[in-house]
Each structure stands twice: as structure tokens, then as C-alpha cells.
Design a protein around this motif. Structure first.
Motif, PDB file in Angstrom:
ATOM      1  N   ARG A 179      24.770   8.987 -30.664  1.00  0.00           N
ATOM      2  CA  ARG A 179      25.977   8.531 -31.371  1.00  0.00           C
ATOM      3  C   ARG A 179      26.904   7.869 -30.364  1.00  0.00           C
ATOM      4  NH1 ARG A 179      25.920  10.677 -36.377  1.00  0.00           N
ATOM      5  NH2 ARG A 179      24.758  12.583 -36.723  1.00  0.00           N
ATOM      6  N   THR A 180      27.766   6.998 -30.852  1.00  0.00           N
ATOM      7  CA  THR A 180      28.707   6.326 -29.954  1.00  0.00           C
ATOM      8  C   THR A 180      29.635   7.331 -29.280  1.00  0.00           C
ATOM      9  OG1 THR A 180      30.156   5.894 -31.838  1.00  0.00           O
ATOM     10  CG2 THR A 180      28.672   4.126 -31.188  1.00  0.00           C
ATOM     11  N   SER A 181      29.804   8.491 -29.871  1.00  0.00           N
ATOM     12  CA  SER A 181      30.668   9.521 -29.279  1.00  0.00           C
ATOM     13  C   SER A 181      29.977  10.275 -28.137  1.00  0.00           C
ATOM     14  CB  SER A 181      31.116  10.517 -30.351  1.00  0.00           C
ATOM     15  OG  SER A 181      29.991  11.142 -30.939  1.00  0.00           O
ATOM     16  N   ARG A 228      22.935   0.930 -23.520  1.00  0.00           N
ATOM     17  CA  ARG A 228      22.683   1.493 -24.852  1.00  0.00           C
ATOM     18  C   ARG A 228      23.161   0.561 -25.947  1.00  0.00           C
ATOM     19  NH1 ARG A 228      25.776   7.193 -24.590  1.00  0.00           N
ATOM     20  NH2 ARG A 228      25.847   6.792 -26.821  1.00  0.00           N
ATOM     21  N   ARG A 229      22.470   0.657 -27.062  1.00  0.00           N
ATOM     22  CA  ARG A 229      22.956   0.094 -28.317  1.00  0.00           C
ATOM     23  C   ARG A 229      22.649   1.133 -29.370  1.00  0.00           C
ATOM     24  NH1 ARG A 229      23.008  -5.700 -29.352  1.00  0.00           N
ATOM     25  NH2 ARG A 229      24.940  -5.362 -28.275  1.00  0.00           N
ATOM     26  N   ASP A 230      23.676   1.891 -29.744  1.00  0.00           N
ATOM     27  CA  ASP A 230      23.524   2.945 -30.733  1.00  0.00           C
ATOM     28  C   ASP A 230      23.577   2.342 -32.125  1.00  0.00           C
ATOM     29  OD1 ASP A 230      23.564   4.711 -28.567  1.00  0.00           O
ATOM     30  OD2 ASP A 230      25.734   4.960 -28.692  1.00  0.00           O
ATOM     31  N   GLY A 277      18.728   3.410 -32.834  1.00  0.00           N
ATOM     32  CA  GLY A 277      19.325   3.135 -31.540  1.00  0.00           C
ATOM     33  C   GLY A 277      18.289   2.850 -30.472  1.00  0.00           C
ATOM     34  N   VAL A 329      24.740   1.345 -35.630  1.00  0.00           N
ATOM     35  CA  VAL A 329      26.064   1.110 -36.185  1.00  0.00           C
ATOM     36  C   VAL A 329      26.286   2.089 -37.331  1.00  0.00           C
ATOM     37  CG1 VAL A 329      27.542  -0.579 -37.323  1.00  0.00           C
ATOM     38  CG2 VAL A 329      25.954  -1.317 -35.543  1.00  0.00           C
ATOM     39  N   ASN A 349      27.771   8.621 -21.702  1.00  0.00           N
ATOM     40  CA  ASN A 349      26.589   8.303 -20.888  1.00  0.00           C
ATOM     41  C   ASN A 349      26.232   9.431 -19.929  1.00  0.00           C
ATOM     42  OD1 ASN A 349      26.140   5.831 -22.055  1.00  0.00           O
ATOM     43  ND2 ASN A 349      27.115   4.658 -20.430  1.00  0.00           N
TER      44      ASN A 349
END
Length: 196
Positions: free
Chosen positions: A81-83, A98-100, A111, A102, A86
Motif C-alpha cells: 500500500r502507498t502507506s 515502487r508503483r503500488d 503493484g 492505485v 520503503n
């Protein structure tokens, strides 16, 4: 004196070896795909794995990494998750990109992530295209510089399974549009695609 608050039990997490045994005869356990990129002065090893949730499998990734020593590690279906910071998915000696997925764009999961050895120069490359609302494909593009004269663009792609031919066509059309955009921006570079 108050007793310490009780914690809920953490559910057990399976190692890669336990997952392989649990899968048994149903299907072969995912194995990394290993590719060697050879240039005039260097050889780079790239591995790809559909990890199906990176966080619980990170201890196994770290232990196998000490034996394999890949230069570039590509993961699909990271389920990050974006939360998630790293530092929770850090691999010593590597930089993460990363590309989580959307949020609100399908169910959770998906992702992509790429870990690149700190000895390589890497920049993120964006295709000039906006995110396509019809496509569920998740992509990330990186320019990996081997030396002063040579570099390669690597595209990491995850496309969730689609039930309809229309959705599949939208996904592939968007991937092709991104590829054409990257090719136009970097006409002299080799492009390598890795994905699931």
C-alpha cells in the motif's frame, strides 16, 4: 501495577518453501525468471518473480538473495500500500522503486517493485501518457545505466487477469501505447520488458 496490555496473536506467515509444499500438486510454485543482460563491458543479472505479497515473503527473499546475488530484482503483485514506507521492504545494498496499485482502481493487491543494486545508476522514466482509466495494467519504466555509453530501459508490467476480451484489449493497448511513447523518447536504447 497494571498488567501489560494483551496483544492479538499474529497469524502465521508461510515461507516460500512452505508455500511450495502447500501448493503441492495443484500448481508449480512460482520460481524467479532469471535473465542476464550482456553489454560490451558488463553483465547484469535480472530476476522476475510474481511474489503475491512481498512483506510476508521478505525474509525468504533476503535469504535467497544472499545465494543468488542478482543485480536487478523485479516483483509483480507486491500487494504494498502507498502507506507502507520503503524502510519496511528494504534490501541492504539495493535501491527500491515502487508503483503500488492505485486505490479504488480494482480490489486490493497488485503493484510492482524493482530493487536495483546501489552500484548501478537508475532513473525512473515516465511515459508521456496519462493513466488510462480503462486499463488495469500496472507498469513502471526504469533507465539502467551500465556505463557512460550504455543504458537500457526496463519495463516491469503486471496485468491482472481479466474476464472480458474488451478489458484485455484495453490493457494491451495501453501497454503498447506506453511502449511506443518510451521508444519515441529513447530511440537508441534497448528496451527490456519483464512482467506477468
Amino acid at each position: 501495577i497494571r498488567p501489560a496490555p494483551r496483544c492479538l496473536a499474529v497469524p502465521p506467515r508461510l515461507t516460500l518453501q512452505q508455500t511450495r509444499r502447500a501448493v503441492g500438486s495443484r500448481a508449480a510454485a512460482p520460481q524467479p525468471t532469471n535473465v542476464t543482460i550482456t553489454t560490451a563491458s558488463a553483465s547484469i543479472t535480472l530476476e522476475l518473480l510474481n511474489v503475491q505479497s512481498l512483506l510476508p515473503k521478505l525474509p525468504d527473499v533476503r535469504s535467497e538473495l544472499s545465494q543468488r546475488n542478482a543485480d536487478i530484482l523485479c516483483f509483480t503483485e507486491t500487494n504494498l500500500r502507498t502507506s507502507t514506507p520503503n524502510r519496511f521492504v528494504d534490501l541492504p545494498g539495493y535501491t527500491i522503486f515502487r508503483r503500488d496499485r492505485v486505490v479504488g482502481r480494482k480490489k486490493s493487491g497488485g503493484g510492482v517493485a524493482v530493487f536495483v543494486k546501489n552500484t548501478l545508476q537508475v532513473t525512473r522514466v515516465d511515459s508521456s501518457l496519462p493513466v488510462c482509466a480503462r486499463s488495469h495494467a500496472e507498469t513502471m519504466w526504469l533507465n539502467i545505466k551500465f556505463n557512460k555509453q550504455r543504458s537500457t530501459v526496463i519495463g516491469v508490467i503486471y496485468r491482472p487477469p481479466s474476464a472480458t476480451a474488451s478489458q484485455t484489449n484495453s490493457d494491451f493497448d495501453h501497454i503498447e501505447d506506453q511502449l511506443q511513447s518510451i521508444r519515441a523518447a529513447h530511440p537508441s536504447k534497448k528496451i527490456m520488458l519483464a512482467g506477468d
